[in-house]
Design a protein around this motif. Structure first.
Motif, PDB file in Angstrom:
ATOM      1  N   TRP A   1       5.912   3.825   4.926  1.00  0.00           N
ATOM      2  CA  TRP A   1       5.712   4.832   3.892  1.00  0.00           C
ATOM      3  C   TRP A   1       6.083   6.234   4.378  1.00  0.00           C
ATOM      4  O   TRP A   1       6.692   7.006   3.632  1.00  0.00           O
ATOM      5  CB  TRP A   1       4.268   4.818   3.419  1.00  0.00           C
ATOM      6  CG  TRP A   1       3.858   6.015   2.606  1.00  0.00           C
ATOM      7  CD1 TRP A   1       3.005   7.013   2.964  1.00  0.00           C
ATOM      8  CD2 TRP A   1       4.295   6.339   1.277  1.00  0.00           C
ATOM      9  NE1 TRP A   1       2.868   7.941   1.951  1.00  0.00           N
ATOM     10  CE2 TRP A   1       3.653   7.550   0.906  1.00  0.00           C
ATOM     11  CE3 TRP A   1       5.174   5.733   0.367  1.00  0.00           C
ATOM     12  CZ2 TRP A   1       3.857   8.155  -0.337  1.00  0.00           C
ATOM     13  CZ3 TRP A   1       5.363   6.336  -0.877  1.00  0.00           C
ATOM     14  CH2 TRP A   1       4.716   7.534  -1.209  1.00  0.00           C
TER      15      TRP A   1
ATOM     16  N   GLY B   1       3.730   3.036  -3.395  1.00  0.00           N
ATOM     17  CA  GLY B   1       3.429   3.951  -2.303  1.00  0.00           C
ATOM     18  C   GLY B   1       1.947   4.235  -2.192  1.00  0.00           C
ATOM     19  O   GLY B   1       1.109   3.559  -2.791  1.00  0.00           O
TER      20      GLY B   1
ATOM     21  N   TYR C   1       7.510  -0.244   0.380  1.00  0.00           N
ATOM     22  CA  TYR C   1       7.343   1.057  -0.259  1.00  0.00           C
ATOM     23  C   TYR C   1       8.645   1.446  -0.956  1.00  0.00           C
ATOM     24  O   TYR C   1       9.726   1.082  -0.516  1.00  0.00           O
ATOM     25  CB  TYR C   1       6.991   2.120   0.786  1.00  0.00           C
ATOM     26  CG  TYR C   1       5.771   1.773   1.604  1.00  0.00           C
ATOM     27  CD1 TYR C   1       4.493   1.920   1.082  1.00  0.00           C
ATOM     28  CD2 TYR C   1       5.905   1.276   2.905  1.00  0.00           C
ATOM     29  CE1 TYR C   1       3.372   1.587   1.828  1.00  0.00           C
ATOM     30  CE2 TYR C   1       4.793   0.943   3.662  1.00  0.00           C
ATOM     31  CZ  TYR C   1       3.528   1.096   3.115  1.00  0.00           C
ATOM     32  OH  TYR C   1       2.426   0.763   3.862  1.00  0.00           O
TER      33      TYR C   1
ATOM     34  N   ALA D   1       0.631  -0.285  -0.383  1.00  0.00           N
ATOM     35  CA  ALA D   1       1.788   0.058  -1.223  1.00  0.00           C
ATOM     36  C   ALA D   1       1.437  -0.195  -2.685  1.00  0.00           C
ATOM     37  O   ALA D   1       1.758  -1.232  -3.265  1.00  0.00           O
ATOM     38  CB  ALA D   1       3.015  -0.746  -0.811  1.00  0.00           C
TER      39      ALA D   1
END
Length: 289
Positions: free
Chosen positions: A143, A220, A122, A190
């Motif tokens: 994340w 993300g 991420y 991600a």
């Protein structure tokens, strides 16, 4: 600026006559022009008051999106480095088309396909820019940690430094940060994210295809991107319906959406001031009181 434009055109071997240079809308940061030569029509941005890597990082984001072969992205012909005293330019193709009834549904579908392009980590390997603010980055395996530390805490710190965190807002924000794991998943996919996707950063191109511009790229949770598209409007129901046919949003999306929108509201608070304070307070009071 005309000298910088001429220099840039020479770098891409367009030595033809310039027929017109017309100021166009290009946001608050850059000067922007439609430049028509005997060879073709260009969109050219210029600036001398930004970091030397400003255009390079924009091109990096455009290139990553373009390489997915999903959404429309303008072709980049050339960029150079602005300095404090000399203009730099970014030269791209001029994108023009018709916004058809299908444009937004196609854009929703194409964006979802772009979000299916993923990374093992991420964030991003280098800092980017969001508006006029530097967005610190790094690569994370979680994340939740990335979003808390590199997104919310960064803007929270900027707000404290700018005197935009009165006592109650600051206390609620601190509690929200402590409780974030109640709502934010630590390991969503991600996805490759545009990072600044509001209605001013897409346009209709040939055949009504949607094009994305001005990215602030990262990897993300795709729900983070969709939450911002809802913050200031500009996207139709057909956009979201088409998106979810390809890449459904999580079941808790309505709960997490305000927490993702908070990041962008903090940015606006930091750039534009207390006009956005009430919107920030609604969220921090809900999740941090």
């Amino acid at each position: 600026m005309e000298a910088a434009i001429n220099h840039g055109l020479i770098q891409i071997d367009d030595h033809s006559q310039i027929k017109s240079i017309t100021n166009v809308s290009g946001g608050d940061i850059n000067q922007a022009f439609q430049v028509i030569t005997d060879k073709r029509t260009y969109f050219i941005k210029g600036n001398h008051g930004v970091s030397s890597d400003f255009f390079r990082k924009e091109v990096q984001g455009l290139t990553l999106m373009r390489e997915t072969n999903t959404v429309g992205v303008p072709e980049v012909f050339y960029y150079d480095q602005p300095t404090d005293h000399e203009d730099g330019v970014l030269i791209m193709e001029w994108v023009e088309g018709v916004n058809s009834p299908q444009t937004l549904s196609h854009l929703g579908r194409d964006l979802a396909h772009m979000h299916l392009h993923t990374s093992e980590h991420y964030g991003f390997h280098e800092d980017t820019y969001v508006g006029t603010l530097t967005q610190p980055n790094d690569l994370y395996s979680n994340w939740l940690t990335y979003y808390r530390e590199k997104r919310l805490v960064t803007q929270f710190t900027y707000a404290i430094e700018r005197g935009r965190m009165p006592k109650q807002r600051r206390e609620h924000m601190e509690k929200l940060l402590d409780r974030l794991e109640k709502w934010i998943e630590p390991h969503p996919r991600a996805s490759l994210l545009h990072g600044d996707l509001w209605s001013g950063n897409w346009l209709a191109g040939p055949d009504g295809k949607g094009y994305l511009i001005d990215p602030s790229i990262s990897y993300g949770d795709h729900a983070f991107e969709l939450a911002f598209t809802e913050l200031f409007g500009g996207f139709s129901t057909s956009f979201y319906d088409a998106y979810q046919e390809v890449f459904p949003l999580p079941a808790n999306y309505e709960d997490v959406k305000p927490l993702y929108q908070l990041y962008y509201l903090l940015i606006h608070l930091n750039i534009f001031g207390e006009t956005y304070g009430g919107s920030v307070d609604q969220i921090v009071n809900r999740y941090g009181s």
